[in-house]
Design a protein around this motif. Sequence first.
Motif, short mmCIF file in Angstrom:
data_model
loop_
_atom_site.label_atom_id
_atom_site.label_comp_id
_atom_site.label_asym_id
_atom_site.label_seq_id
_atom_site.Cartn_x
_atom_site.Cartn_y
_atom_site.Cartn_z
N ASP A 32 0.82 -1.21 0.00
CA ASP A 32 0.00 0.00 0.00
C ASP A 32 0.86 1.26 0.00
N GLU A 33 0.34 2.31 -0.65
CA GLU A 33 0.97 3.62 -0.57
C GLU A 33 0.79 4.19 0.83
N ARG A 35 1.56 7.92 3.20
CA ARG A 35 1.97 9.32 3.15
C ARG A 35 1.80 9.96 4.52
N GLU A 86 11.66 1.77 2.76
CA GLU A 86 10.67 2.74 2.32
C GLU A 86 11.31 4.04 1.84
N ARG A 89 11.70 4.41 -1.74
CA ARG A 89 10.45 4.54 -2.50
C ARG A 89 9.71 5.82 -2.15
N THR A 90 10.42 6.77 -1.55
CA THR A 90 9.80 7.99 -1.04
C THR A 90 10.07 9.16 -1.97
N VAL A 104 5.67 10.79 0.47
CA VAL A 104 4.81 9.73 -0.04
C VAL A 104 5.67 8.51 -0.33
N ALA A 106 5.78 5.05 -2.20
CA ALA A 106 5.09 4.41 -3.31
C ALA A 106 4.84 2.93 -3.02
N ALA A 107 3.69 2.43 -3.45
CA ALA A 107 3.39 1.00 -3.36
C ALA A 107 4.00 0.25 -4.53
#
Length: 209
Positions: A32-33, A35, A86, A89-90, A104, A106-107
Amino acid sequence: MNTSVGKDTMHLNPPPAPNTPRTVSVTYACGDERRGPLTMGQANMIRCILRDDPEHINNHDVWAVPSGTSVEGAIDALRTLALRHEGLRTTFPHAPGTAPVEQVVAAEGTFTVTVVDHTEFPEEPARYAESVARAARAGRFALDREFPLRISLLTLGGVPVHAALASSHAVTDGSALAVLREEFLALLAGEELPPPASFAPLDLAAQEA
């Protein structure tokens, strides 16, 4: 493995007779995303990133790739690092002319690896790899959309020898790059990694709040 070859994305100062660099697009998907707000450290560092010369504020590192590693194996290990952390992926969405106030995770997404093959290396291949990593520090990272690692995989006759990286200081510092290097090597050795020892940035922001 989900990879595809695209157009060249960077020009290096190569040793004799390199082949044309190719860009491999690497996809990942992991849930899941998420934020939330920035950590205090992220907010302070992003102010510096928006103000200072990127060649000074960005980081770099060179990872020697163990013999016997394939290009596919090295890329799979890099994908695993993106799934594991994470921070990799931010992104930090913000309107032009403003500083980010949220992050944020990312998923799913894509990052690229530039593979530069050579028929021979110079006499000091590690020094050459260092120059490639330093050159990648030029240019600001697009905080709202860019993967925070610029990765070049330097190969000799198709066999990886060094990974040369530049990184955004918004998500990594020198010690974080050292951890990523250790985990990259452990993955290539077939080791199972323990859970990350530190809080993910969003969890740290919650603790600070």
